[in-house]
Scaffold this motif. Structure first.
Motif, PDB file in Angstrom:
ATOM      1  N   THR A  74       0.812  -1.214   0.000  1.00  0.00           N
ATOM      2  CA  THR A  74       0.000   0.000   0.000  1.00  0.00           C
ATOM      3  C   THR A  74       0.848   1.267   0.000  1.00  0.00           C
ATOM      4  O   THR A  74       0.337   2.353   0.239  1.00  0.00           O
ATOM      5  CB  THR A  74      -0.944   0.021   1.216  1.00  0.00           C
ATOM      6  N   VAL A 128      -5.640   0.260   1.338  1.00  0.00           N
ATOM      7  CA  VAL A 128      -6.365   0.346   0.067  1.00  0.00           C
ATOM      8  C   VAL A 128      -6.363  -1.010  -0.632  1.00  0.00           C
ATOM      9  O   VAL A 128      -5.966  -2.019  -0.060  1.00  0.00           O
ATOM     10  CB  VAL A 128      -5.765   1.450  -0.828  1.00  0.00           C
ATOM     11  N   MET A 190      -8.110   4.948   4.694  1.00  0.00           N
ATOM     12  CA  MET A 190      -7.647   4.877   3.310  1.00  0.00           C
ATOM     13  C   MET A 190      -7.477   6.272   2.719  1.00  0.00           C
ATOM     14  O   MET A 190      -8.284   7.170   2.967  1.00  0.00           O
ATOM     15  CB  MET A 190      -8.647   4.092   2.457  1.00  0.00           C
TER      16      MET A 190
END
Length: 313
Positions: A74, A128, A190
């Motif tokens: 990520t 994410v 996120m």
């Protein structure tokens, strides 16, 4: 009567949104024209791939992003090492807001690549896509108190992608071939909640069909990448499961064009789609997680000129 080019449905939707869409005041402050609910269908038979031909799509960038998702990483550092800059806007905006340092994008990206500690602090996007796909959190009860059960998070989550491949191989008739990215409990962590949020697959007559539901779609910029990436994923899954690629069905919730993209929209609508590009997968990787960019080749792709437009953050 000649068969309609696969891209025409995209241009028709673009024209409809631009002429009939409702003006929306979105979180970016830019504003959009939007329609709610749309669908397109693309055949992936005979190595077909729905690359847009009315403008150049940098398909290797989209492929590298998909491979990055499948690693579960990520942090934008591996992307930037490969000169993929499509995720920089969000951590850059966060860095500027938190530090007051009006650093340029080029300098920020160079520092992310050169300084691992800096990248760890400022380059992560939160949990994410890839994190949810390969490490969806699991919990077990660890005790209880006066308010009820206590739970602890397990170190290894659920790998939805690995489970999907096994399901396609061993239980092809299932109606539960799904990858889900919309983890409600972690949305606030996120950088950007997932737009291409739900993938569902179906096996029929030895073919793998795939459906993507996209809650929010920037039809002018993001769609070209989303449709290529989803088609690539279907092709890889089909190869791993010993199936032939079937159809890709794209569904959009809020489908929009940014008001400041007028030049992009009008230029693209003036163009006529043509050609039939092919995507070749040059080897069967040991697993869905072992493909590399060198395993993919796009042939017969002769697009018209690239059309640039600003990203709304």
């Amino acid at each position: 009567m000649a068969e309609q080019h696969y891209e025409q449905q995209y241009l028709d939707l673009m024209r409809r949104i631009w002429t009939e869409g409702t003006v929306q005041h979105d979180r970016t402050g830019v504003g959009t024209k939007a329609l709610f609910g749309a669908q397109m269908r693309f055949s992936l038979a005979d190595d077909a791939i729905p690359l847009l031909t009315t403008k150049r799509v940098f398909w290797k960038t989209a492929a590298r992003e998909m491979l990055w998702f499948l690693t579960g990483n990520t942090n934008i550092r591996p992307l930037l090492v490969n000169k993929v800059r499509i995720w920089t806007d969000w951590p850059l905006a966060h860095y500027r807001q938190e530090t007051g340092d009006d650093i340029s994008q080029d300098d920020f990206e160079a520092r992310i690549v050169a300084d691992e500690e800096f990248a760890l602090k400022w380059g992560d996007l939160g949990p994410v896509y890839g994190k949810q796909w390969t490490d969806w959190p699991r919990y077990e009860q660890s005790g209880s108190d006066s308010e009820g059960p206590l739970y602890r998070r397990l170190s290894q989550g659920i790998n939805q992608v690995a489970a999907l491949v096994e399901s396609l191989k061993n239980n092809p008739a299932s109606r539960r071939h799904i990858i889900e990215g919309w983890n409600v409990a972690e949305l606030d962590q996120m950088a950007l909640p997932p737009c291409h949020k739900t993938y569902q697959f179906q096996v029929a007559d030895g073919k793998l069909n795939g459906l993507l539901f996209q809650r929010s779609c920037d039809l002018g910029l993001g769609f070209a990448f989303n449709v290529f990436s989803a088609s690539l994923l279907i092709r890889m899954l089909a190869q791993q499961a010993g199936l032939q690629p079937g159809d890709f069905i794209w569904q959009g919730g809020d489908v929009h064009l940014y008001i400041n993209h007028a030049e992009l929209v009008e230029e693209q609508l003036s163009r006529t789609p043509s050609g039939a590009p092919k995507l070749r997968i040059l080897r069967k990787a040991d697993s869905i997680f072992d493909y590399s960019i060198e395993d993919f080749a796009v042939e017969d792709y002769v697009p018209q000129a690239h059309i640039s437009a600003p990203v709304a953050v």
